[in-house]
Design a protein around this motif. Structure first.
Motif, PDB file in Angstrom:
ATOM      1  N   ALA A  73       0.838  -1.200   0.000  1.00 31.42           N
ATOM      2  CA  ALA A  73       0.000   0.000   0.000  1.00 31.42           C
ATOM      3  C   ALA A  73       0.875   1.253   0.000  1.00 31.42           C
ATOM      4  N   GLU A  74       1.918   1.227   0.819  1.00 28.79           N
ATOM      5  CA  GLU A  74       2.818   2.387   0.886  1.00 28.79           C
ATOM      6  C   GLU A  74       3.475   2.636  -0.471  1.00 28.79           C
ATOM      7  N   ALA A  75       3.907   1.538  -1.118  1.00 27.68           N
ATOM      8  CA  ALA A  75       4.568   1.702  -2.414  1.00 27.68           C
ATOM      9  C   ALA A  75       3.607   2.244  -3.464  1.00 27.68           C
ATOM     10  N   ARG A  76       2.303   1.928  -3.333  1.00 25.45           N
ATOM     11  CA  ARG A  76       1.332   2.451  -4.282  1.00 25.45           C
ATOM     12  C   ARG A  76       0.842   3.837  -3.880  1.00 25.45           C
ATOM     13  N   GLY A  77       1.316   4.361  -2.760  1.00 23.61           N
ATOM     14  CA  GLY A  77       0.956   5.714  -2.355  1.00 23.61           C
ATOM     15  C   GLY A  77      -0.418   5.835  -1.720  1.00 23.61           C
ATOM     16  N   VAL A  78      -0.953   4.749  -1.148  1.00 22.23           N
ATOM     17  CA  VAL A  78      -2.217   4.873  -0.416  1.00 22.23           C
ATOM     18  C   VAL A  78      -1.956   4.635   1.070  1.00 22.23           C
ATOM     19  N   LYS A  79      -2.963   5.005   1.865  1.00 26.42           N
ATOM     20  CA  LYS A  79      -2.800   4.924   3.320  1.00 26.42           C
ATOM     21  C   LYS A  79      -3.128   3.513   3.821  1.00 26.42           C
ATOM     22  N   SER A  80      -2.725   3.245   5.048  1.00 23.41           N
ATOM     23  CA  SER A  80      -2.956   1.898   5.571  1.00 23.41           C
ATOM     24  C   SER A  80      -3.202   1.931   7.075  1.00 23.41           C
ATOM     25  N   CYS A  81      -3.957   0.915   7.542  1.00 22.45           N
ATOM     26  CA  CYS A  81      -4.165   0.681   8.974  1.00 22.45           C
ATOM     27  C   CYS A  81      -3.628  -0.699   9.309  1.00 22.45           C
ATOM     28  N   GLY A  82      -2.954  -0.813  10.436  1.00 25.62           N
ATOM     29  CA  GLY A  82      -2.278  -2.058  10.786  1.00 25.62           C
ATOM     30  C   GLY A  82      -3.148  -3.033  11.545  1.00 25.62           C
ATOM     31  N   HIS A  83      -2.554  -4.190  11.824  1.00 28.29           N
ATOM     32  CA  HIS A  83      -3.257  -5.266  12.515  1.00 28.29           C
ATOM     33  C   HIS A  83      -2.242  -6.082  13.295  1.00 28.29           C
ATOM     34  N   ASN A  84      -2.570  -6.385  14.543  1.00 26.64           N
ATOM     35  CA  ASN A  84      -1.777  -7.289  15.399  1.00 26.64           C
ATOM     36  C   ASN A  84      -0.515  -6.687  16.008  1.00 26.64           C
ATOM     37  N   ALA A  85       0.333  -6.046  15.214  1.00 23.59           N
ATOM     38  CA  ALA A  85       1.583  -5.530  15.774  1.00 23.59           C
ATOM     39  C   ALA A  85       1.819  -4.118  15.246  1.00 23.59           C
ATOM     40  N   ASP A  86       2.864  -3.488  15.755  1.00 24.75           N
ATOM     41  CA  ASP A  86       3.172  -2.111  15.367  1.00 24.75           C
ATOM     42  C   ASP A  86       3.849  -2.095  14.002  1.00 24.75           C
ATOM     43  N   GLN A  87       3.131  -1.631  12.984  1.00 28.48           N
ATOM     44  CA  GLN A  87       3.698  -1.610  11.628  1.00 28.48           C
ATOM     45  C   GLN A  87       4.011  -0.194  11.148  1.00 28.48           C
ATOM     46  N   ARG A  88       4.046   0.744  12.078  1.00 27.06           N
ATOM     47  CA  ARG A  88       4.239   2.144  11.699  1.00 27.06           C
ATOM     48  C   ARG A  88       5.487   2.345  10.846  1.00 27.06           C
ATOM     49  N   ALA A  89       6.567   1.669  11.214  1.00 27.59           N
ATOM     50  CA  ALA A  89       7.843   1.885  10.531  1.00 27.59           C
ATOM     51  C   ALA A  89       7.802   1.450   9.068  1.00 27.59           C
ATOM     52  N   LEU A  90       6.832   0.589   8.714  1.00 28.64           N
ATOM     53  CA  LEU A  90       6.786   0.069   7.343  1.00 28.64           C
ATOM     54  C   LEU A  90       6.194   1.065   6.364  1.00 28.64           C
ATOM     55  N   ALA A  91       5.447   2.035   6.874  1.00 29.84           N
ATOM     56  CA  ALA A  91       4.778   2.988   5.987  1.00 29.84           C
ATOM     57  C   ALA A  91       4.937   4.396   6.541  1.00 29.84           C
ATOM     58  N   PRO A  92       6.115   4.976   6.331  1.00 25.11           N
ATOM     59  CA  PRO A  92       6.369   6.289   6.930  1.00 25.11           C
ATOM     60  C   PRO A  92       5.447   7.392   6.411  1.00 25.11           C
ATOM     61  N   ASN A  93       4.875   7.222   5.208  1.00 23.83           N
ATOM     62  CA  ASN A  93       4.008   8.286   4.677  1.00 23.83           C
ATOM     63  C   ASN A  93       2.532   8.018   4.921  1.00 23.83           C
ATOM     64  N   GLY A  94       2.123   6.749   4.814  1.00 17.52           N
ATOM     65  CA  GLY A  94       0.694   6.485   4.754  1.00 17.52           C
ATOM     66  C   GLY A  94       0.091   5.799   5.965  1.00 17.52           C
ATOM     67  N   PHE A  95       0.889   5.481   6.990  1.00 19.34           N
ATOM     68  CA  PHE A  95       0.326   4.718   8.097  1.00 19.34           C
ATOM     69  C   PHE A  95      -0.613   5.590   8.931  1.00 19.34           C
ATOM     70  N   ILE A  96      -1.793   5.081   9.231  1.00 20.22           N
ATOM     71  CA  ILE A  96      -2.758   5.847  10.033  1.00 20.22           C
ATOM     72  C   ILE A  96      -2.668   5.405  11.490  1.00 20.22           C
ATOM     73  N   THR A  97      -3.143   4.196  11.780  1.00 21.88           N
ATOM     74  CA  THR A  97      -2.990   3.608  13.106  1.00 21.88           C
ATOM     75  C   THR A  97      -3.210   2.111  12.924  1.00 21.88           C
ATOM     76  N   GLY A  98      -3.079   1.344  13.989  1.00 22.44           N
ATOM     77  CA  GLY A  98      -3.248  -0.099  13.851  1.00 22.44           C
ATOM     78  C   GLY A  98      -3.915  -0.692  15.081  1.00 22.44           C
ATOM     79  N   ALA A  99      -4.537  -1.847  14.881  1.00 24.34           N
ATOM     80  CA  ALA A  99      -5.212  -2.552  15.969  1.00 24.34           C
ATOM     81  C   ALA A  99      -4.246  -3.552  16.584  1.00 24.34           C
ATOM     82  N   GLU A 100      -4.005  -3.420  17.887  1.00 20.42           N
ATOM     83  CA  GLU A 100      -3.086  -4.339  18.549  1.00 20.42           C
ATOM     84  C   GLU A 100      -3.711  -4.881  19.827  1.00 20.42           C
ATOM     85  N   SER A 101      -3.410  -6.154  20.108  1.00 21.72           N
ATOM     86  CA  SER A 101      -3.783  -6.711  21.412  1.00 21.72           C
ATOM     87  C   SER A 101      -2.688  -6.354  22.399  1.00 21.72           C
TER      88      SER A 101
END
Lengths: 305, 368
Positions: B238-266
């Motif tokens: 998603a980051e490479a295609r220039g769209v935003k993303s929301c994560g799941h399970n773990a902290d994925q913020r570092a993978l999408a420095p431009n498009g990461f919004i937030t993520g769901a974590e236990s």
């Protein structure tokens, strides 16, 4: 509706180009190996090991192309092992291949642990769709250089096998070891070289997986693509050019499941997701029934003899 | 004949005596030395997904004085997990084992629990049955859909088109609930938002996940979220295609420095600390721990660059509301075939929601 069909077709074209490269490179490597009279089932291991080595090298050196080279070399070393063991007397090349498949994936998992987390520099794509204003066409025609490497290699292999002295020697070793020996050719050395070169190609296929698409190293990265590519070789009847078409067909069928769901045609996605595997089965059944296929198989292959 | 029966009896006697003699001081010694907690993962511990979420909690546990941690990765859901558990018990002296993958439970956790009644086993899924299952086994799980609801709120206010994409592994209740909650979160801030779902049919299949991400983006989705084992490929594509993303399970913020919004974590560390404290103080380890925002068992990844200021404000408010017990599923809600599935207001922990087998109206896709 025609819009939707266009979307699916574009997705399949894009998918064919994006997904086919590892299939193609492994299939070419296997074609070369089998043309020399041996089956190397271990190329799945080359694929996974190549993916890991490429990612690790790219991460450590910052140069993805160095990663591609390292992946090829790793694949070559692994397959040279296969080629060397198979020249020992009474060794079954298929069993050794399965052992090397497990060895390759095992080595990759073991040494790949520290590289699951980090993000490595990846290969760039060439944008061939700039002429079109349609973003979908542009996206589908973003092509990785390795795809062209695969195409070029297919043509080169086809020409080499057909027209050169080396090609003749490889084919002769594959069809009749006795004739090759009578000609003074070292059968074992030809097979060792052909297997090693085939392993090099498969390693590069792995580099494509980890450095371009999907573009990261994880242990479930290949999900059996190396094995399916070996099946493709039989479908392509040991012809490098036909390997290209077979690989493209596989890539396209893999894109079918997600593409149909994205246009809202979502019933039965399990069936469409299974398309590449169903295709493998159908192809194997059809090609195994064909007399012609049996005729075209290199005569020295242990499954043919 | 007499000889053998005598020697067997004496052997049994002396064996029992030796066991009784050794067991007591050994148990006491363990309690003084601190406790050992073992965790077993089905994949690599740093997979940017499910296993990492547990491993991150184990790292927090490692810092607790008196707790030592043993871990094993890549344990398949076969007899191998029983062997791993037994080796943790016999060789590492584990007092508690955390079996983190769904298929570990039956029969492996049950068998090992019956064989070693002095060891506690906890399994991460709502499978423990208080009536039939061993008392030293148990379950813990989180209502991650609450964090996916917050994802939806933030995504709804960070998307330009209102078309969100969701890549789902399999149509099981947890996945469907996460997808539906993602939609309801987005609809709470943008009534016209839709979620398009693609099922990959497999928990981990990177090539198909990348294909699915591309297909959703080609269908004009401008925020992509997912429920697969390891979301790394989805977020990076998603980051490479220039769209935003929301994560799941773990902290994925570092993978999408431009498009990461937030993520769901236990937030498994909450549960694991409860277990460790109970073990160290000699109290009963709870058999069942479940929860969401109200008891600090889920969280959202810190916001990334893809989140708009409005999204951050609204998501923060949504988290506070969930902590206060605000229901996510408020009827009347129809599924996407037009059938009325939820009539009134549903508590976030209502047992009816456990039976969810539908996609709500507004989700484009089908479960079969």
């Amino acid at each position: 509706m025609s819009d939707a069909i266009f979307m699916v077709l574009m997705a399949m074209l894009g998918g064919a180009i994006r997904v086919s490269t590892p299939f193609l490179l492994v299939a070419l490597g296997e074609t070369l190996t089998e043309k020399s009279g041996r089956i190397n089932l271990g190329l799945e291991g080359n694929l996974v090991l190549g993916a890991m080595i490429a990612y690790a090298t790219s991460y450590s050196t910052g140069s993805p192309w160095l990663g591609v080279l390292a992946a090829g070399l790793a694949g070559m070393v692994l397959s040279a092992g296969h080629g060397w063991i198979c020249k020992l007397p009474k060794v079954n090349d298929i069993a050794v291949g399965i052992a090397f498949m497990n060895l390759g994936t095992g080595l990759a998992f073991f040494f790949g642990k520290p590289f699951i987390q980090p993000t490595a520099p990846r290969l760039d794509a060439i944008a061939l769709g700039a002429w079109s204003s349609n973003p979908q066409v542009q996206q589908a025609l973003k092509v990785n250089p390795l795809f062209f490497v695969g195409l070029g290699l297919a043509v080169l292999l086809w020409w080499m096998l057909k027209n050169t002295r080396w090609g003749l020697i490889i084919r002769m070793t594959g069809d009749s070891a006795a004739s090759a020996r009578a000609m003074g050719v070292s059968v074992d050395r030809v097979r060792l070289l052909a297997t090693s070169a085939g392993g090099f190609f498969a390693g590069i296929g792995g580099a494509f997986l980890s450095l371009y698409y999907p573009g990261s190293w994880s242990e479930s990265l290949s999900s059996g693509q190396g094995l399916m590519a070996v099946a493709l070789v039989i479908f392509a009847r040991w012809n490098p050019i036909r390997c290209v078409w077979a690989a493209l067909l596989f890539g396209a069928s893999g894109a079918l499941g997600p593409a149909l769901q994205s246009i809202g045609f979502s019933k039965g996605y399990y069936f469409f997701n299974a398309a590449p595997y169903i295709l493998t089965l159908v192809i194997m059944v059809l090609s195994a029934r064909s007399q012609k296929a049996a005729h075209e198989a290199p005569g020295e292959l242990s499954i043919v003899k | 004949m007499t000889m053998t029966s005598l020697s067997r009896r004496s052997l049994l006697k002396s064996g029992a005596a030796a066991l009784a003699a050794s067991a007591l001081p050994l148990g006491a010694a363990r309690a003084q030395d601190g406790i050992t907690i073992g965790a077993i993962y089905v994949g690599p511990r740093d997979d940017f997904g499910w296993n990492q979420s547990h491993a991150a909690a184990m790292d927090i546990l490692r810092e607790v004085p008196g707790v030592s941690v043993v871990e094993e990765e890549n344990v398949p859901e076969t007899d191998a997990v029983a062997k791993s558990m037994e080796s943790m018990i016999n060789l590492d002296g584990a007092n508690l084992i955390l079996a983190t993958s769904f298929g570990y439970y039956n029969p492996f956790v049950l068998d090992v629990a019956a064989k070693y009644p002095e060891v506690q086993l906890r399994h991460c899924a709502p499978l423990w049955n208080p009536d039939t299952d061993p008392k030293n086994a148990g379950s813990y799980f989180s209502y991650l859909n609450q964090a996916h609801y917050v994802n939806g709120v933030a995504a709804g206010l960070s998307s330009a088109s209102g078309k969100l994409g969701f890549i789902a592994a399999k149509p099981v209740q947890t996945v469907l609930s996460n997808c539906n909650s993602f939609l309801l979160g987005a609809r709470s801030v943008n009534p016209n938002a839709t979620v398009q779902v693609i099922f990959t049919g497999s928990w981990s299949m990177p090539v198909r996940e990348a294909e699915a991400t591309n297909a959703l983006i080609d269908a004009d989705c401008d925020v992509i979220s997912c429920h697969v084992d390891s979301p790394k490929v989805v977020i990076e594509t998603a980051e490479a295609r220039g769209v935003k993303s929301c994560g799941h399970n773990a902290d994925q913020r570092a993978l999408a420095p431009n498009g990461f919004i937030t993520g769901a974590e236990s937030k498994w560390s909450t549960t694991y600390k409860i277990y460790a404290e109970a073990l160290m103080s000699g109290e009963t380890v709870p058999n069942l721990i479940a929860g969401g925002y109200h008891n600090d068992m889920v969280m959202n990844t810190p916001f990334g660059a893809g989140a708009t200021p409005e999204a951050i404000t609204a998501a923060g408010a949504a988290i506070e509301a969930l902590k206060g017990g605000k229901p996510i599923y408020v009827g009347p809600l129809k599924d996407n075939t037009g059938k009325l599935v939820i009539e009134g207001e549903m508590d976030n922990y209502a047992p009816e929601l456990e039976k969810m087998n539908y996609l709500l109206d507004g989700v484009i896709g089908s479960t079969t």
